[in-house]
Design a protein around this motif. Sequence first.
Motif, PDB file in Angstrom:
ATOM      1  N   LYS A   1      -8.430 -23.270 -24.304  1.00  0.00           N
ATOM      2  CA  LYS A   1      -7.581 -24.427 -24.019  1.00  0.00           C
ATOM      3  C   LYS A   1      -6.223 -24.047 -23.429  1.00  0.00           C
ATOM      4  N   VAL A   2      -6.051 -22.778 -23.081  1.00  0.00           N
ATOM      5  CA  VAL A   2      -4.770 -22.395 -22.478  1.00  0.00           C
ATOM      6  C   VAL A   2      -4.633 -23.101 -21.125  1.00  0.00           C
ATOM      7  N   ASN A   3      -3.430 -23.598 -20.845  1.00  0.00           N
ATOM      8  CA  ASN A   3      -3.222 -24.330 -19.596  1.00  0.00           C
ATOM      9  C   ASN A   3      -2.422 -23.513 -18.590  1.00  0.00           C
ATOM     10  N   ARG A   4      -2.737 -22.242 -18.516  1.00  0.00           N
ATOM     11  CA  ARG A   4      -2.093 -21.321 -17.568  1.00  0.00           C
ATOM     12  C   ARG A   4      -3.112 -20.270 -17.139  1.00  0.00           C
ATOM     13  N   PRO A   5      -2.926 -19.666 -15.995  1.00  0.00           N
ATOM     14  CA  PRO A   5      -3.932 -18.738 -15.455  1.00  0.00           C
ATOM     15  C   PRO A   5      -3.802 -17.303 -15.976  1.00  0.00           C
ATOM     16  N   TYR A   6      -3.416 -17.144 -17.241  1.00  0.00           N
ATOM     17  CA  TYR A   6      -3.285 -15.796 -17.802  1.00  0.00           C
ATOM     18  C   TYR A   6      -3.228 -15.920 -19.324  1.00  0.00           C
ATOM     19  N   LEU A   7      -3.400 -14.781 -20.007  1.00  0.00           N
ATOM     20  CA  LEU A   7      -3.243 -14.714 -21.461  1.00  0.00           C
ATOM     21  C   LEU A   7      -1.925 -14.042 -21.796  1.00  0.00           C
ATOM     22  N   THR A   8      -1.321 -14.487 -22.890  1.00  0.00           N
ATOM     23  CA  THR A   8      -0.110 -13.802 -23.333  1.00  0.00           C
ATOM     24  C   THR A   8      -0.505 -12.441 -23.915  1.00  0.00           C
ATOM     25  N   ALA A   9       0.490 -11.616 -24.216  1.00  0.00           N
ATOM     26  CA  ALA A   9       0.218 -10.284 -24.769  1.00  0.00           C
ATOM     27  C   ALA A   9      -0.515 -10.390 -26.101  1.00  0.00           C
ATOM     28  N   VAL A  10      -0.125 -11.343 -26.938  1.00  0.00           N
ATOM     29  CA  VAL A  10      -0.787 -11.525 -28.241  1.00  0.00           C
ATOM     30  C   VAL A  10      -2.220 -11.998 -28.040  1.00  0.00           C
ATOM     31  N   GLU A  11      -2.415 -12.965 -27.146  1.00  0.00           N
ATOM     32  CA  GLU A  11      -3.755 -13.491 -26.883  1.00  0.00           C
ATOM     33  C   GLU A  11      -4.668 -12.398 -26.336  1.00  0.00           C
ATOM     34  N   GLU A  12      -4.112 -11.556 -25.498  1.00  0.00           N
ATOM     35  CA  GLU A  12      -4.887 -10.447 -24.934  1.00  0.00           C
ATOM     36  C   GLU A  12      -5.323  -9.482 -26.030  1.00  0.00           C
ATOM     37  N   LYS A  13      -4.423  -9.176 -26.983  1.00  0.00           N
ATOM     38  CA  LYS A  13      -4.762  -8.283 -28.091  1.00  0.00           C
ATOM     39  C   LYS A  13      -5.846  -8.891 -28.986  1.00  0.00           C
ATOM     40  N   LEU A  14      -5.712 -10.184 -29.274  1.00  0.00           N
ATOM     41  CA  LEU A  14      -6.697 -10.848 -30.126  1.00  0.00           C
ATOM     42  C   LEU A  14      -8.083 -10.831 -29.484  1.00  0.00           C
ATOM     43  N   LEU A  15      -8.144 -11.106 -28.197  1.00  0.00           N
ATOM     44  CA  LEU A  15      -9.440 -11.095 -27.510  1.00  0.00           C
ATOM     45  C   LEU A  15     -10.020  -9.686 -27.475  1.00  0.00           C
ATOM     46  N   SER A  16      -9.171  -8.691 -27.301  1.00  0.00           N
ATOM     47  CA  SER A  16      -9.638  -7.303 -27.290  1.00  0.00           C
ATOM     48  C   SER A  16     -10.212  -6.912 -28.652  1.00  0.00           C
ATOM     49  N   VAL A  17      -9.561  -7.377 -29.729  1.00  0.00           N
ATOM     50  CA  VAL A  17     -10.064  -7.096 -31.078  1.00  0.00           C
ATOM     51  C   VAL A  17     -11.441  -7.707 -31.271  1.00  0.00           C
ATOM     52  N   LEU A  18     -11.619  -8.942 -30.823  1.00  0.00           N
ATOM     53  CA  LEU A  18     -12.917  -9.610 -30.945  1.00  0.00           C
ATOM     54  C   LEU A  18     -13.979  -8.889 -30.125  1.00  0.00           C
ATOM     55  N   GLU A  19     -13.614  -8.438 -28.951  1.00  0.00           N
ATOM     56  CA  GLU A  19     -14.565  -7.698 -28.108  1.00  0.00           C
ATOM     57  C   GLU A  19     -14.988  -6.410 -28.789  1.00  0.00           C
ATOM     58  N   SER A  20     -14.022  -5.739 -29.449  1.00  0.00           N
ATOM     59  CA  SER A  20     -14.336  -4.498 -30.148  1.00  0.00           C
ATOM     60  C   SER A  20     -15.180  -4.750 -31.394  1.00  0.00           C
ATOM     61  N   GLU A  21     -14.841  -5.824 -32.131  1.00  0.00           N
ATOM     62  CA  GLU A  21     -15.527  -6.132 -33.384  1.00  0.00           C
ATOM     63  C   GLU A  21     -16.972  -6.546 -33.149  1.00  0.00           C
ATOM     64  N   TYR A  22     -17.193  -7.290 -32.077  1.00  0.00           N
ATOM     65  CA  TYR A  22     -18.535  -7.822 -31.812  1.00  0.00           C
ATOM     66  C   TYR A  22     -19.195  -7.134 -30.622  1.00  0.00           C
ATOM     67  N   SER A  23     -18.787  -5.899 -30.396  1.00  0.00           N
ATOM     68  CA  SER A  23     -19.308  -5.152 -29.246  1.00  0.00           C
ATOM     69  C   SER A  23     -20.818  -4.962 -29.335  1.00  0.00           C
ATOM     70  N   ASN A  24     -21.362  -4.822 -30.560  1.00  0.00           N
ATOM     71  CA  ASN A  24     -22.798  -4.639 -30.717  1.00  0.00           C
ATOM     72  C   ASN A  24     -23.594  -5.916 -30.476  1.00  0.00           C
ATOM     73  N   GLU A  25     -22.865  -7.045 -30.522  1.00  0.00           N
ATOM     74  CA  GLU A  25     -23.539  -8.328 -30.342  1.00  0.00           C
ATOM     75  C   GLU A  25     -23.319  -8.900 -28.947  1.00  0.00           C
ATOM     76  N   ILE A  26     -22.478  -8.230 -28.140  1.00  0.00           N
ATOM     77  CA  ILE A  26     -22.187  -8.734 -26.810  1.00  0.00           C
ATOM     78  C   ILE A  26     -23.447  -8.772 -25.978  1.00  0.00           C
ATOM     79  N   LYS A  27     -23.674  -9.908 -25.332  1.00  0.00           N
ATOM     80  CA  LYS A  27     -24.876 -10.109 -24.521  1.00  0.00           C
ATOM     81  C   LYS A  27     -24.724  -9.382 -23.198  1.00  0.00           C
ATOM     82  N   VAL A  28     -25.777  -8.701 -22.808  1.00  0.00           N
ATOM     83  CA  VAL A  28     -25.748  -7.974 -21.541  1.00  0.00           C
ATOM     84  C   VAL A  28     -25.982  -8.950 -20.403  1.00  0.00           C
TER      85      VAL A  28
END
Length: 301
Positions: free
Chosen positions: A274-301
């Motif tokens: 729901k972000v209304n801008r064409p980028y993520l803030t530094a905090v948002e970027e870190k949170l998404l990176s954590v989720l990518e790392s945490e669920y890396s085994n479940e990421i769909k190819v």
Amino acid sequence: MAKPPSSRKKATSAVSSDSTLPDGLAEEENPALATINVTAVEVPELTEEEQRDRLHLERRVERAFFEAGKALTELRDRRLYRSTHKTFEEYCRDRFAHSRRQSYLLMDAAVVFDNLLEKCDPMDHILPTSERQIRPMTKLEPQEQQEVWLTAVELAGGKVPTGRIVKDVVQRIMERTQVPNTYQIGEVCQILAKDNPELRGKGGCWAIVSAVNEFSCTLRVWDGEYTIGLQHLKSFNYLPQEREQMQLISDRINRVYSDSLEETVKSLLQSLGKVNRPYLTAVEEKLLSVLESEYSNEIKV
């Protein structure tokens, strides 16, 4: 050799060859001449109380799908499934044998039915009796839903219209309000819910156009793809470079998302959707990176 005479005596008929029966035996022993007396049973008219009871029970039958939709909505909104299931979709599948689509169709139908109740007095007007009669109206605005239903009832001769009749009336209204589709594939849009029950939870989300249709666009949102009418879309008018950036963010979110995720993780992904801008803030970027790392085994190819 002569055949020995049989010792069995030939049976003789007890009835004379004369077809005339003795007096008093004709009707008693001959079924063909019997008289059958049928007693007329008078069916009593319904009392006023019985008429009220009948109408009340008929209304309960007609609104069964409406009650189901309202109950499902409360189960979902209060998360009353959380003690046994991670997601509402899993709960509905195990408890009611519903597909995800079936449950949400019933909930959407309940919203439309509520809207029709505001316009149609149930004592004076015909109301829907099944989810299929309501389904074509879910993409319309509330006032348009009311217009469609009253028109469909009129076309059905004052009776409950079929889903086909309702769909035909909806199509005519959509053609009446037709506007040119100027969206392009890859364009980033914002979803405008406008009280549309099908867009519950999607209002304010950004989406990327993946297909351009005559009266709608197919869009990639944070939790999948949806086809949405043009009246529910607004372009962000991003530059080409900004569109590419949003496409990368969309790909990352969609690789992490799955129906089996915990509700807190889904809520976080929804907030990024729901972000209304064409980028993520530094905090948002870190949170998404954590989720990518945490669920890396479940990421769909």
